[in-house]
Design a protein around this motif. Structure first.
Motif, PDB file in Angstrom:
ATOM      1  N   VAL A  89       0.905  -1.150   0.141  1.00  0.00           N
ATOM      2  CA  VAL A  89      -0.146   0.079  -0.046  1.00  0.00           C
ATOM      3  C   VAL A  89       0.891   1.147   0.146  1.00  0.00           C
ATOM      4  O   VAL A  89       0.773   2.251  -0.790  1.00  0.00           O
ATOM      5  CB  VAL A  89      -1.069   0.058   1.127  1.00  0.00           C
ATOM      6  N   LYS A  90       1.942   1.253   0.870  1.00  0.00           N
ATOM      7  CA  LYS A  90       2.730   2.607   0.814  1.00  0.00           C
ATOM      8  C   LYS A  90       3.487   2.512  -0.430  1.00  0.00           C
ATOM      9  O   LYS A  90       3.696   3.801  -0.845  1.00  0.00           O
ATOM     10  CB  LYS A  90       3.858   2.228   2.098  1.00  0.00           C
ATOM     11  N   ALA A  91       3.878   1.576  -1.187  1.00  0.00           N
ATOM     12  CA  ALA A  91       4.502   1.810  -2.411  1.00  0.00           C
ATOM     13  C   ALA A  91       3.803   2.236  -3.348  1.00  0.00           C
ATOM     14  O   ALA A  91       4.022   3.167  -4.275  1.00  0.00           O
ATOM     15  CB  ALA A  91       5.167   0.396  -2.747  1.00  0.00           C
ATOM     16  N   HIS A  92       2.393   1.888  -3.300  1.00  0.00           N
ATOM     17  CA  HIS A  92       1.486   2.202  -4.463  1.00  0.00           C
ATOM     18  C   HIS A  92       0.585   3.701  -4.092  1.00  0.00           C
ATOM     19  O   HIS A  92       0.069   4.195  -4.983  1.00  0.00           O
ATOM     20  CB  HIS A  92       0.329   1.246  -4.640  1.00  0.00           C
ATOM     21  N   LEU A  93       0.679   4.140  -2.855  1.00  0.00           N
ATOM     22  CA  LEU A  93       0.253   5.248  -2.382  1.00  0.00           C
ATOM     23  C   LEU A  93       1.128   6.186  -1.672  1.00  0.00           C
ATOM     24  O   LEU A  93       0.664   6.665  -0.509  1.00  0.00           O
ATOM     25  CB  LEU A  93      -1.305   4.859  -1.409  1.00  0.00           C
ATOM     26  N   GLY A  94       2.012   6.572  -2.181  1.00  0.00           N
ATOM     27  CA  GLY A  94       3.261   7.175  -1.989  1.00  0.00           C
ATOM     28  C   GLY A  94       3.184   8.567  -1.350  1.00  0.00           C
ATOM     29  O   GLY A  94       3.626   9.268  -0.540  1.00  0.00           O
ATOM     30  N   ASP A  95       1.850   9.248  -1.681  1.00  0.00           N
ATOM     31  CA  ASP A  95       1.485  10.253  -1.343  1.00  0.00           C
ATOM     32  C   ASP A  95       0.684  10.487  -0.035  1.00  0.00           C
ATOM     33  O   ASP A  95       0.159  11.466   0.420  1.00  0.00           O
ATOM     34  CB  ASP A  95       0.894  11.224  -2.596  1.00  0.00           C
ATOM     35  N   GLY A  96       0.499   8.927   0.492  1.00  0.00           N
ATOM     36  CA  GLY A  96      -0.193   9.305   1.625  1.00  0.00           C
ATOM     37  C   GLY A  96      -1.525   8.378   1.536  1.00  0.00           C
ATOM     38  O   GLY A  96      -2.291   8.387   0.483  1.00  0.00           O
ATOM     39  N   PHE A  97      -2.010   8.038   2.584  1.00  0.00           N
ATOM     40  CA  PHE A  97      -3.498   7.150   2.622  1.00  0.00           C
ATOM     41  C   PHE A  97      -4.098   7.410   4.015  1.00  0.00           C
ATOM     42  O   PHE A  97      -3.397   7.522   4.902  1.00  0.00           O
ATOM     43  CB  PHE A  97      -3.135   5.803   2.095  1.00  0.00           C
ATOM     44  N   GLY A  98      -5.176   7.333   3.991  1.00  0.00           N
ATOM     45  CA  GLY A  98      -5.861   7.044   5.269  1.00  0.00           C
ATOM     46  C   GLY A  98      -6.683   5.667   5.471  1.00  0.00           C
ATOM     47  O   GLY A  98      -6.730   4.989   4.448  1.00  0.00           O
ATOM     48  N   LEU A  99      -7.148   5.382   6.775  1.00  0.00           N
ATOM     49  CA  LEU A  99      -7.915   4.351   7.022  1.00  0.00           C
ATOM     50  C   LEU A  99      -8.822   4.495   8.439  1.00  0.00           C
ATOM     51  O   LEU A  99      -8.351   5.304   9.061  1.00  0.00           O
ATOM     52  CB  LEU A  99      -7.112   2.873   7.104  1.00  0.00           C
ATOM     53  N   TRP A 100      -9.801   3.813   8.616  1.00  0.00           N
ATOM     54  CA  TRP A 100     -10.413   3.708   9.767  1.00  0.00           C
ATOM     55  C   TRP A 100     -10.373   2.501  10.470  1.00  0.00           C
ATOM     56  O   TRP A 100     -10.032   1.429   9.880  1.00  0.00           O
ATOM     57  CB  TRP A 100     -12.253   4.025   9.717  1.00  0.00           C
ATOM     58  N   ALA A 101     -10.191   2.274  11.769  1.00  0.00           N
ATOM     59  CA  ALA A 101     -10.203   1.223  12.655  1.00  0.00           C
ATOM     60  C   ALA A 101     -10.967   1.354  13.860  1.00  0.00           C
ATOM     61  O   ALA A 101     -11.125   2.562  14.239  1.00  0.00           O
ATOM     62  CB  ALA A 101      -8.646   1.091  13.341  1.00  0.00           C
ATOM     63  N   PHE A 102     -11.606   0.332  14.102  1.00  0.00           N
ATOM     64  CA  PHE A 102     -12.593   0.241  15.313  1.00  0.00           C
ATOM     65  C   PHE A 102     -11.510   0.571  16.529  1.00  0.00           C
ATOM     66  O   PHE A 102     -10.507   0.199  16.834  1.00  0.00           O
ATOM     67  CB  PHE A 102     -12.957  -1.210  15.695  1.00  0.00           C
ATOM     68  N   THR A 103     -11.859   1.682  17.381  1.00  0.00           N
ATOM     69  CA  THR A 103     -11.141   1.825  18.647  1.00  0.00           C
ATOM     70  C   THR A 103     -10.805   0.689  19.438  1.00  0.00           C
ATOM     71  O   THR A 103      -9.557   0.620  20.020  1.00  0.00           O
ATOM     72  CB  THR A 103     -11.892   2.915  19.485  1.00  0.00           C
ATOM     73  N   SER A 104     -11.631  -0.312  19.490  1.00  0.00           N
ATOM     74  CA  SER A 104     -11.501  -1.302  20.367  1.00  0.00           C
ATOM     75  C   SER A 104     -10.306  -2.393  19.969  1.00  0.00           C
ATOM     76  O   SER A 104      -9.868  -3.236  20.594  1.00  0.00           O
ATOM     77  CB  SER A 104     -12.997  -2.429  20.459  1.00  0.00           C
TER      78      SER A 104
END
Length: 145
Positions: A89-104
């Motif tokens: 993912v980092k290699a393909h989205l070199g300009d940055g990216f986001g994601l959501w994770a459950f707090t738990s």
């Protein structure tokens, strides 16, 4: 990928995955627009099988870079599969990216923090469309990645 998704969610401190047919439909719906990568390994002397997958969105005129799914089978956890998929993912989205994770899901949050992602926003269960507290993480380039 459906099996990985369902089993990984069942083993994590987060809400269970929807029914297998719902997961399959969601994955199929993104097949044309999203990038999917799988990791394969031999576990327990069996032939190579899918042990993890990642699904992400490349930015375009309407969307930003986004990590939708990163799941690894529980028995493959800790073997570097998640790190390898996140590196894709980092290699393909070199300009940055986001994601959501459950707090738990503290293990996932620790994993992402160790990989250089930072928590940038939190939603309470009442604010979240999932009905669960969530945190948004981001990976900025040149910051631990």
């Amino acid at each position: 990928m459906v099996e990985v998704h369902v089993r990984a969610r069942a083993a994590a401190p987060m809400p269970p995955a929807p029914a297998r047919d719902v997961v399959a439909a969601r994955l199929a719906a993104g097949w044309e627009d999203d990038d999917f990568w799988v990791a394969q390994a031999c576990l327990g002397g069996r032939p190579a099988q899918v042990v993890g997958y990642v699904r992400f969105v490349r930015p375009d005129d309407h969307r930003v870079g986004w990590l939708d799914d990163l799941y690894v089978l529980p028995e493959a956890s800790g073997a570097g599969v998640g790190t390898a998929l996140l590196d894709v993912v980092k290699a393909h989205l070199g300009d940055g990216f986001g994601l959501w994770a459950f707090t738990s899901n503290r293990p996932a949050r620790r994993f992402y923090a160790a990989q250089g992602l930072v928590e940038v926003e939190a939603l309470t269960a009442e604010e979240s469309p999932t009905g669960q507290a969530e945190v948004r993480l981001a990976w900025p380039p040149n910051r631990g990645g």
